[in-house]
Design a protein around this motif. Structure first.
Motif: not given
Length: 163
Positions: A45-52, A63-70, A88-93
């Motif tokens: 997530d972090i390496i691909n700039h999807h983690g916030y 933490y939340i991750a999002f991208n276009e991958i499903f 697509i939202i993936h991991r919200l914590a």
């Protein structure tokens, strides 16, 4: 403050997930474990700039991750809002001691604003059927149920929202 996180925050992000996993088990929610989400998933997530991250006084507490991958299971869903590239939202914590004070909502609002500014038409996500607080949370934010999929832990409801 919400910002994209760097690899320097990997340990802090993992600490959030370990805390949330522990808290879920204490509340009889068998959703996340040592397999998912694991070190490699969060690192990617972090390496691909999807983690916030949500920061409170320089401390990463959300933490939340999002991208276009499903997942391919999404292809079986009859989505209401058609979009060739939905977000697509993936991991919200959120660390357990900070839950219930609006941080998850702020993270979701951040994603919605960013998605709108970036030209997305729809946001999609899935939520574990055995996590009633999560299901209620997404519905309160205006996400509508689009169907269900099955993953390793069981049934997950798919949600979507037009933006």
């Amino acid at each position: 403050m919400i910002k994209q996180i760097s690899i320097d925050y990997l340990k802090n992000a993992l600490d959030i997930f370990n805390d949330v996993k522990r808290n879920m088990l204490e509340n009889n929610i068998d959703q996340w474990d040592e397999i998912y989400p694991d070190f490699k998933i969060i690192e990617n997530d972090i390496i691909n700039h999807h983690g916030y991250g949500y920061f409170d006084n320089e401390q990463l507490i959300g933490y939340i991750a999002f991208n276009e991958i499903f997942n391919e299971e999404y292809n079986a869903i009859d989505w209401k809002f058609h979009d060739d590239k939905p977000l697509i939202i993936h991991r919200l914590a959120v660390k357990s001691k900070f839950q219930g004070i609006g941080i998850a909502k702020k993270l979701m609002q951040f994603v919605e604003t960013k998605a709108k500014n970036d030209g997305y038409v729809a946001i999609r996500l899935d939520a574990f059927s055995g996590n009633p607080k999560s299901l209620e949370f997404y519905q309160r934010l205006g996400y509508s149920s689009a169907g269900q999929v099955y993953f390793r832990k069981g049934m997950f409801y798919c949600f979507e929202k037009s933006i």
